[in-house]
Design a protein around this motif. Structure first.
Motif, short mmCIF file in Angstrom:
data_model
loop_
_atom_site.label_atom_id
_atom_site.label_comp_id
_atom_site.label_asym_id
_atom_site.label_seq_id
_atom_site.Cartn_x
_atom_site.Cartn_y
_atom_site.Cartn_z
N VAL A 175 0.84 -1.20 0.00
CA VAL A 175 0.00 0.00 0.00
C VAL A 175 0.87 1.26 0.00
CG1 VAL A 175 -1.59 1.38 1.40
CG2 VAL A 175 -2.03 -1.06 1.04
N LYS A 176 1.95 1.24 0.81
CA LYS A 176 2.82 2.42 0.90
C LYS A 176 3.58 2.68 -0.41
CE LYS A 176 3.50 2.46 5.92
NZ LYS A 176 4.48 2.30 7.02
N ILE A 177 3.92 1.59 -1.11
CA ILE A 177 4.58 1.76 -2.40
C ILE A 177 3.66 2.51 -3.37
CG2 ILE A 177 5.13 0.43 -4.50
CD1 ILE A 177 7.51 0.57 -2.81
N LEU A 178 2.38 2.16 -3.33
CA LEU A 178 1.42 2.84 -4.21
C LEU A 178 1.22 4.29 -3.77
CD1 LEU A 178 -1.21 -0.01 -4.75
CD2 LEU A 178 0.60 0.73 -6.30
N TRP A 179 1.13 4.52 -2.46
CA TRP A 179 1.02 5.89 -1.97
C TRP A 179 2.21 6.74 -2.44
CZ3 TRP A 179 -0.48 5.32 3.94
CH2 TRP A 179 -1.79 4.83 4.03
N LYS A 180 3.39 6.13 -2.35
CA LYS A 180 4.62 6.82 -2.74
C LYS A 180 4.57 7.21 -4.21
CE LYS A 180 9.63 6.29 -2.29
NZ LYS A 180 10.73 5.37 -1.91
N ASN A 181 3.83 6.43 -5.02
CA ASN A 181 3.67 6.73 -6.44
C ASN A 181 2.37 7.48 -6.73
OD1 ASN A 181 5.86 5.23 -8.27
ND2 ASN A 181 5.49 4.00 -6.42
N ASN A 182 1.84 8.12 -5.69
CA ASN A 182 0.66 8.98 -5.80
C ASN A 182 -0.59 8.24 -6.25
OD1 ASN A 182 -0.41 11.57 -5.33
ND2 ASN A 182 -0.38 12.05 -7.52
N ILE A 183 -0.72 6.99 -5.82
CA ILE A 183 -1.94 6.21 -6.07
C ILE A 183 -2.56 5.88 -4.72
CG2 ILE A 183 -2.90 4.04 -6.96
CD1 ILE A 183 -0.68 4.00 -9.02
N GLU B 123 -4.45 -0.47 -13.63
CA GLU B 123 -3.38 -0.98 -14.50
C GLU B 123 -2.02 -0.44 -14.05
OE1 GLU B 123 -2.17 -1.09 -19.25
OE2 GLU B 123 -4.21 -0.53 -18.64
N GLU B 124 -1.96 0.83 -13.73
CA GLU B 124 -0.70 1.43 -13.28
C GLU B 124 -0.26 0.82 -11.95
OE1 GLU B 124 1.12 5.84 -12.05
OE2 GLU B 124 -0.95 5.65 -12.77
N ALA B 125 -1.21 0.62 -11.04
CA ALA B 125 -0.89 0.04 -9.73
C ALA B 125 -0.32 -1.37 -9.87
CB ALA B 125 -2.15 0.02 -8.86
N ILE B 126 -0.92 -2.16 -10.77
CA ILE B 126 -0.44 -3.53 -10.99
C ILE B 126 1.00 -3.52 -11.47
CG2 ILE B 126 -0.69 -5.57 -12.48
CD1 ILE B 126 -3.75 -5.10 -12.28
N LYS B 127 1.32 -2.61 -12.40
CA LYS B 127 2.68 -2.52 -12.92
C LYS B 127 3.68 -2.15 -11.82
CE LYS B 127 1.49 -1.41 -17.71
NZ LYS B 127 1.52 -0.37 -18.78
N ILE B 128 3.29 -1.25 -10.93
CA ILE B 128 4.17 -0.85 -9.83
C ILE B 128 4.39 -2.00 -8.87
CG2 ILE B 128 4.31 0.63 -7.78
CD1 ILE B 128 2.79 2.77 -9.46
N LEU B 129 3.33 -2.72 -8.54
CA LEU B 129 3.45 -3.86 -7.63
C LEU B 129 4.27 -4.98 -8.25
CD1 LEU B 129 -0.19 -3.93 -6.20
CD2 LEU B 129 1.88 -3.15 -5.03
N GLU B 130 4.13 -5.18 -9.56
CA GLU B 130 4.94 -6.18 -10.25
C GLU B 130 6.41 -5.79 -10.23
OE1 GLU B 130 1.72 -7.78 -13.61
OE2 GLU B 130 3.29 -6.33 -14.15
#
Length: 390
Positions: A342-350, A371-378
């Motif tokens: 969750v924090k990784i996505l927050w850090k990327n403004n999601i 789609e963007e969130a999935i790419k970041i998590l991957e």
């Protein structure tokens, strides 16, 4: 030559032919040693299993405190002495394999069990059931997958299907094994029989036998093997299957299979058959080849990579972006990694929230950001980069 001598020669030839049909190798049967001391059901339980196994192609020797008709026996006075004799006979190559009720395997070695699934009657290998493949859970499960493949191949399954039980560490194990496969190690992933596809298995898949090798940590595997072997007896008598299996690990060169003190004669007979199958299948040779193949595919680097932190730095404070409506679900994340993901996505403004779906932990994001969130998590290895091959 007398008629009696002719009949004796004919009888000997027919016996040798029978041995050939049973063993697959002219005149030779797998020599399996079984320790009887310590059984909760008495040494006669082991003698009975050994006699039946002999009728089906094994050549057993029992270490016990007494003798029995029709069974080769090595007499000892105690359980400690039995294990010393067992090791001596293995080291001296007097026997091909041993079946015993406990053994202090070194770290890096754990046992692969073999069960009969109640839903379909299909055999399945549980990787693993005793011992410790690694002190790190995910690293241990990655190794367990290889141990299970080795055992299944030695038992005649040329291209065993592999599933990962949905326990803590399953998703990270899936990611690592996918990486190992991409880099050249041949893994034939199974697919769940439930509505969800992929190699991460539900509890139902255990009952249905959805894969040849079911990967899990050894504590869970120990629980599973006990349940599957004694669910029809109330737990006091293990009657079904083949036991806790052989200790597998890189550099471990003895074929030692584990049963329980609660194992009854049918299961002990199954364990002797299991040992015989592994001897005939040249388990030690297969193990050496599989470890070499896995290393060539980068196993060592993958395991070392687990120790490198992929999570956000603890000292860094990450604030949530502006809250949005979250209806898109992203699954396949370890429960222990939810907060960091969750924090990784927050850090990327999601904006993201954690939750729990019917198949396990999920992250919720806005549909437009999914789609963007999935790419970041991957990219940060919180979820697998692609669906597992089936």
């Amino acid at each position: 030559m007398s008629e009696k001598q002719v009949n004796q020669i004919i009888g000997k030839v027919f016996n040798q032919l029978a041995d050939t049909l049973i063993s697959g190798e002219y005149g030779q049967k797998p020599k399996v040693l079984v320790t009887a001391t310590g059984s909760e059901h008495g040494e006669d339980n082991i003698f009975s299993a050994s006699l039946n196994a002999n009728r089906n192609g094994a050549d057993t020797t029992v270490i016990a405190t007494k003798e029995a008709d029709g069974v080769k026996t090595v007499l000892v006075k105690s359980e400690d002495e039995a294990h010393k004799v067992m090791e001596e006979m293995l080291n001296n190559k007097e026997v091909d394999a041993a079946v015993t009720m406990h053994y202090p395997f070194p770290i890096g070695v754990s046992t692969v069990g073999r069960i009969i699934t109640p839903g379909t009657g299909k055999e399945m290998f549980i990787a693993t059931t005793t011992g410790t493949s690694s002190t790190d859970k995910v690293e241990g499960m990655i190794k367990n997958a290889i141990y299970g493949i080795i055992t299944a191949k030695a038992c005649g399954i040329k291209n065993p299907t592999v599933g990962i039980l949905n326990v803590d560490g399953a998703r990270q194990t899936e990611i690592a094994l996918n990486k190992l496969k991409k880099q050249g190690y041949d893994i034939n992933f199974a697919s769940s029989k439930r509505s969800e596809v992929g190699a991460v298995m539900r509890g139902n898949d255990l009952l249905m036998g959805s894969c040849d090798v079911m990967v899990m940590d050894s504590l869970t595997g120990n629980l599973m093997i006990k349940i599957f072997s004694s669910f029809t007896t109330g737990g006091s008598y293990e009657s079904l299957g083949y036991g806790y299996g052989p200790g597998i690990g890189e550099g471990f060169d003895k074929l030692i299979l584990i049963i329980s003190r609660a194992s009854g004669a049918p299961l002990v007979e199954g364990a002797i058959k299991f040992a015989s199958d592994l001897v005939r299948g040249n388990c030690m040779k297969i193990a050496k080849e599989e470890f070499e193949n896995a290393k060539n595919a980068g196993l060592t680097d993958i395991l070392n990579g687990l120790k490198a932190s992929k999570k956000t730095e603890e000292a860094e404070e990450v604030k949530a972006p502006e809250k949005t409506v979250v209806t898109s679900q992203i699954s396949g994340i370890e429960v222990m990694d939810l907060e960091d993901a969750v924090k990784i996505l927050w850090k990327n403004n999601i904006y993201a929230e954690s939750g729990m779906g019917c198949t396990g932990p999920i992250i919720l994001v806005n549909d437009a950001k999914a789609e963007e969130a999935i790419k970041i998590l991957e990219a940060n290895e919180f979820i697998a980069a692609e669906k597992t091959d089936c």
